[in-house]
Write a protein that holds these residues in place. Sequence first.
Motif, PDB file in Angstrom:
ATOM      1  N   ILE A  35      -7.825  -1.447   7.057  1.00 16.61           N
ATOM      2  CA  ILE A  35      -6.675  -2.354   7.099  1.00 16.61           C
ATOM      3  C   ILE A  35      -6.575  -3.006   8.474  1.00 16.61           C
ATOM      4  O   ILE A  35      -6.301  -4.207   8.595  1.00 16.61           O
ATOM      5  CB  ILE A  35      -5.377  -1.595   6.754  1.00 16.61           C
ATOM      6  N   CYS A  39      -6.653  -6.950   9.194  1.00 14.80           N
ATOM      7  CA  CYS A  39      -5.558  -7.641   9.884  1.00 14.80           C
ATOM      8  C   CYS A  39      -6.136  -8.603  10.918  1.00 14.80           C
ATOM      9  O   CYS A  39      -5.720  -9.764  11.023  1.00 14.80           O
ATOM     10  CB  CYS A  39      -4.643  -6.638  10.580  1.00 14.80           C
ATOM     11  N   PRO A  74       3.704   1.677   2.375  1.00 10.81           N
ATOM     12  CA  PRO A  74       3.481   1.541   3.817  1.00 10.81           C
ATOM     13  C   PRO A  74       4.570   2.194   4.654  1.00 10.81           C
ATOM     14  O   PRO A  74       4.317   2.597   5.794  1.00 10.81           O
ATOM     15  CB  PRO A  74       3.445   0.019   4.038  1.00 10.81           C
ATOM     16  N   GLN A  85       2.580   1.976  10.409  1.00  7.38           N
ATOM     17  CA  GLN A  85       2.840   0.636  10.936  1.00  7.38           C
ATOM     18  C   GLN A  85       2.885   0.636  12.468  1.00  7.38           C
ATOM     19  O   GLN A  85       2.434  -0.312  13.108  1.00  7.38           O
ATOM     20  CB  GLN A  85       4.137   0.073  10.351  1.00  7.38           C
ATOM     21  N   PHE A  98       3.005  -8.684  12.218  1.00 11.02           N
ATOM     22  CA  PHE A  98       2.700  -8.518  10.790  1.00 11.02           C
ATOM     23  C   PHE A  98       3.888  -7.884  10.073  1.00 11.02           C
ATOM     24  O   PHE A  98       4.770  -7.287  10.705  1.00 11.02           O
ATOM     25  CB  PHE A  98       1.454  -7.647  10.612  1.00 11.02           C
ATOM     26  N   SER A  99       3.918  -8.017   8.770  1.00 13.67           N
ATOM     27  CA  SER A  99       5.008  -7.386   8.002  1.00 13.67           C
ATOM     28  C   SER A  99       4.478  -6.890   6.662  1.00 13.67           C
ATOM     29  O   SER A  99       3.680  -7.564   6.007  1.00 13.67           O
ATOM     30  CB  SER A  99       6.155  -8.377   7.776  1.00 13.67           C
ATOM     31  N   PHE A 100       4.908  -5.686   6.287  1.00  7.02           N
ATOM     32  CA  PHE A 100       4.663  -5.135   4.954  1.00  7.02           C
ATOM     33  C   PHE A 100       5.930  -5.316   4.126  1.00  7.02           C
ATOM     34  O   PHE A 100       7.038  -5.046   4.599  1.00  7.02           O
ATOM     35  CB  PHE A 100       4.332  -3.646   5.029  1.00  7.02           C
ATOM     36  N   LEU A 113       1.050  -7.585   2.607  1.00  6.25           N
ATOM     37  CA  LEU A 113       0.874  -7.556   4.056  1.00  6.25           C
ATOM     38  C   LEU A 113       0.693  -9.005   4.505  1.00  6.25           C
ATOM     39  O   LEU A 113      -0.263  -9.671   4.101  1.00  6.25           O
ATOM     40  CB  LEU A 113      -0.343  -6.726   4.449  1.00  6.25           C
ATOM     41  N   GLU A 114       1.623  -9.499   5.306  1.00  5.55           N
ATOM     42  CA  GLU A 114       1.566 -10.867   5.822  1.00  5.55           C
ATOM     43  C   GLU A 114       1.225 -10.802   7.303  1.00  5.55           C
ATOM     44  O   GLU A 114       1.919 -10.139   8.075  1.00  5.55           O
ATOM     45  CB  GLU A 114       2.906 -11.580   5.596  1.00  5.55           C
TER      46      GLU A 114
END
Length: 484
Positions: A35, A39, A74, A85, A98-100, A113-114
């Motif tokens: 991951i 990212c 997450p 995180q 980033f954001s979940f 996931l952005e």
Amino acid sequence: MNEKRDIDLIDELRAQPAELPWLEFKKNNVDPDGIGKRCSALSNLARLEGRDCGFMLWGIDDTSHEVVGTNFDPASFRVGNQEFQLWLAQRLQPSVAFSFRTVAHPDGRVVILEVPAATSAPVGFNNIAYIRIGSATPKLADYPERYIKLIKCLRPYTWEHGIARRYASGDEVLDLLDYAQYFRLIRHPLPDNRAGIFEHLEADGLISRDVGEKWNITHLGAILFATRLDRFDASLARKAVRLVVYDGKNRAETVTHRLDGHKGYAAGFEGLVDYINGLIPRNEHIGIALRVAQPLFPELAVRELVANALIHQDMTVTGAGPQIEIFEDRMEITNPGRPLVQAERMIDLPPRSRNEALASLMRRMGFCEEQGSGLDKVIAQVELYQLPPPLFREGANSMQVILYGPRKFADMTPDERVRACYQHAVLKLLSGERMKNATLCERFGIDPKNASQASVIIRKALEEGIIKVADADHPRAGYVPGWA
């Protein structure tokens, strides 16, 4: 975040014909290192592809793109004894916001996931930058041609392109933005259909397309054309112009007028300037036959200085916006952020703005000068009115311009006289001329019989090095600014 928007986002991403460099689907793969590498790759590829973000979605079949659901959580997932995180954030360089998000899609549970696109430098995981090629995630350094292209694509954060309101319907856009004023100011007929309105707003960067046939209102759109800035978030609302008028020469005096602006800058600019000019004290001058009331400050100078404060402020300074204070003898205009040009060179150097899109649109609408900063016009007006020279002052994190009311030459301080001499020399240079003793006498309203008073000022300015003799072999040729 709006869950309806996330569902529309998932469906729009699923509709892509295949996985893309900035988009990846997973079922339940939760390998932490994998991951982290993705990212890095998604952020770098999003920038290369001209996207604002990259996405990884769990709970989507990577072949059929059907929602199959996922048990990945997450929020509870840990790496060793550390929250995942936090672990991930510590290993991404530069730091990435980033954001979940866990979404209850109608067809199953999905995790998004952005990852924002890289801005200042390639994003690395454990100090190594990655990209995606097909389904592989190799090191960026192994592909120098892609590395060079990414460096060219990187750009600093541009405040105007940020989002002030996300996932707004067409009706909300038309309610939140004064679109009629926009078309009036760009001198374009108001389209007779919504599609034409949105096409123009989008072309000028005031709105952008979101998912689900919705729109995003950009910071540029809101700050210029908001019907009310306080309908957006607090950070934007605090950018509204504040006007305070005092009944005296200092802030301890009674406040006679206070205005906290609520419109966007372009939507409210003309009304603001008219309101300011209506409050400015006026002096009576007796002409040949009539008494003529003249404003304490030139109206053109006020307009230019207010426009400059709006355009050249640092929008990233939180909790502060432009402020205009009117006193009995002066006007102080302050904006957040230190100037990008030295204060003493603002008159002659081309302006440098942090807000290029805002400045460009404001110029197009006629609020400020197309070429130059307009400050040469301010100085010209000050000289025409024979006022004390304006003061351009840098603060720790602000810029202030002080415009002074009428004062006789005898009442000006030595510093003001020297500053006026320098500004006069700059103005003459910009006009293709040179300052001379006679022109300085005219600027101050000094009787030519008392030209020695101007000579004293010129001598002091020469000593300080802010002006110099234009031609050392011909001392009577006049004077130019010290940097010329």
